[in-house]
Design a protein around this motif. Structure first.
Motif, PDB file in Angstrom:
ATOM      1  N   ARG A  34     -13.901  -1.641  -8.495  1.00 10.69           N
ATOM      2  CA  ARG A  34     -12.794  -2.430  -7.947  1.00 10.69           C
ATOM      3  C   ARG A  34     -11.449  -1.873  -8.410  1.00 10.69           C
ATOM      4  NH1 ARG A  34     -10.080  -6.069 -10.438  1.00 10.69           N
ATOM      5  NH2 ARG A  34     -11.641  -6.417 -12.049  1.00 10.69           N
ATOM      6  N   LEU A  35     -11.321  -1.607  -9.710  1.00  7.40           N
ATOM      7  CA  LEU A  35     -10.048  -1.128 -10.245  1.00  7.40           C
ATOM      8  C   LEU A  35      -9.701   0.272  -9.749  1.00  7.40           C
ATOM      9  CD1 LEU A  35     -10.395  -2.467 -13.883  1.00  7.40           C
ATOM     10  CD2 LEU A  35      -8.801  -3.284 -12.122  1.00  7.40           C
ATOM     11  N   SER A  37     -10.571   1.509  -6.904  1.00 10.45           N
ATOM     12  CA  SER A  37     -10.134   1.345  -5.506  1.00 10.45           C
ATOM     13  C   SER A  37      -8.711   0.819  -5.434  1.00 10.45           C
ATOM     14  CB  SER A  37     -11.088   0.400  -4.768  1.00 10.45           C
ATOM     15  OG  SER A  37     -12.339   0.999  -4.622  1.00 10.45           O
ATOM     16  N   GLU A  38      -8.387  -0.159  -6.286  1.00  6.87           N
ATOM     17  CA  GLU A  38      -7.022  -0.691  -6.324  1.00  6.87           C
ATOM     18  C   GLU A  38      -6.034   0.402  -6.715  1.00  6.87           C
ATOM     19  OE1 GLU A  38      -6.712  -4.098  -8.916  1.00  6.87           O
ATOM     20  OE2 GLU A  38      -8.302  -5.164  -7.862  1.00  6.87           O
ATOM     21  N   ARG A  41      -5.687   2.883  -3.762  1.00 13.11           N
ATOM     22  CA  ARG A  41      -4.946   2.271  -2.651  1.00 13.11           C
ATOM     23  C   ARG A  41      -3.457   2.177  -2.991  1.00 13.11           C
ATOM     24  NH1 ARG A  41      -8.527  -1.141  -1.756  1.00 13.11           N
ATOM     25  NH2 ARG A  41      -7.904  -2.682  -3.268  1.00 13.11           N
ATOM     26  N   ALA A  42      -3.156   1.719  -4.213  1.00 15.82           N
ATOM     27  CA  ALA A  42      -1.755   1.588  -4.625  1.00 15.82           C
ATOM     28  C   ALA A  42      -1.078   2.956  -4.704  1.00 15.82           C
ATOM     29  CB  ALA A  42      -1.671   0.871  -5.966  1.00 15.82           C
ATOM     30  N   ALA A  50       1.714  -1.787  -8.641  1.00 16.23           N
ATOM     31  CA  ALA A  50       0.281  -2.101  -8.514  1.00 16.23           C
ATOM     32  C   ALA A  50      -0.565  -0.971  -9.095  1.00 16.23           C
ATOM     33  CB  ALA A  50      -0.080  -2.342  -7.054  1.00 16.23           C
ATOM     34  N   TYR A  51      -0.120   0.251  -8.916  1.00 18.78           N
ATOM     35  CA  TYR A  51      -0.822   1.425  -9.460  1.00 18.78           C
ATOM     36  C   TYR A  51      -0.874   1.341 -10.983  1.00 18.78           C
ATOM     37  CZ  TYR A  51      -1.429   6.430 -10.586  1.00 18.78           C
ATOM     38  OH  TYR A  51      -1.849   7.629 -11.094  1.00 18.78           O
ATOM     39  N   ARG A  53      -0.456  -1.370 -12.855  1.00 16.63           N
ATOM     40  CA  ARG A  53      -1.247  -2.541 -13.265  1.00 16.63           C
ATOM     41  C   ARG A  53      -2.736  -2.223 -13.226  1.00 16.63           C
ATOM     42  NH1 ARG A  53       2.410  -5.384 -10.201  1.00 16.63           N
ATOM     43  NH2 ARG A  53       0.949  -5.518  -8.477  1.00 16.63           N
ATOM     44  N   ALA A  54      -3.177  -1.566 -12.159  1.00 16.05           N
ATOM     45  CA  ALA A  54      -4.589  -1.186 -12.050  1.00 16.05           C
ATOM     46  C   ALA A  54      -4.955  -0.197 -13.150  1.00 16.05           C
ATOM     47  CB  ALA A  54      -4.888  -0.600 -10.676  1.00 16.05           C
ATOM     48  N   SER A  57      -5.356  -2.148 -16.424  1.00 18.72           N
ATOM     49  CA  SER A  57      -6.644  -2.859 -16.453  1.00 18.72           C
ATOM     50  C   SER A  57      -7.797  -1.885 -16.673  1.00 18.72           C
ATOM     51  CB  SER A  57      -6.863  -3.630 -15.151  1.00 18.72           C
ATOM     52  OG  SER A  57      -5.878  -4.620 -15.009  1.00 18.72           O
TER      53      SER A  57
END
Length: 122
Positions: A34-35, A37-38, A41-42, A50-51, A53-54, A57
């Motif tokens: 999930r991370l 992919s985030e 995508r970002a 968002a990049y 933040r991912a 995480s």
């Protein structure tokens, strides 16, 4: 170089019952997919907040299981001073994530076999 820090991953595996360690590996695998992919995508859309933040995480999840190379690269991705673009870092992160998952799965299998538990991590 190993994708995992044995002092962290093996200690975690030794301290937990095999089924708990296996559950951690499975959760890490889900979170990682999930991370990643985030992050990808970002990065592709240019959403640097968002990049980062991912990446943050991802670094935390990697640190928890001893995936040191993945953690280091994710920390580079979250650093606003980094000169490496998402297009450069995302493939590195994906490769390191795959290596970490393979090593964690092998460790979980070894621990399970040593305890007589014949279930495996996928």
């Amino acid at each position: 170089m190993s994708a995992l820090d044995p002092s962290i991953a093996e200690q975690l595996a030794q301290d937990l019952p095999p089924e708990d360690f296996r559950r951690i590996v499975e959760t890490f695998e889900d979170d990682l997919g999930r991370l990643a992919s985030e992050l990808e995508r970002a990065g592709l859309t240019g959403n640097l907040d968002a990049y980062r933040r991912a990446a943050h995480s991802l670094a935390g999840a990697a640190a928890a299981v001893g995936a040191v190379m993945l953690e280091r690269t994710a920390r580079v991705a979250m650093d606003s001073r980094s000169t490496l673009a998402p297009a450069q870092l995302v493939p590195m992160i994906r490769a390191q994530a795959t290596a970490a998952l393979q090593e964690l799965a092998a460790l979980a299998t070894r621990i399970g076999e040593a305890s007589g538990d014949d279930s495996t991590v996928t």
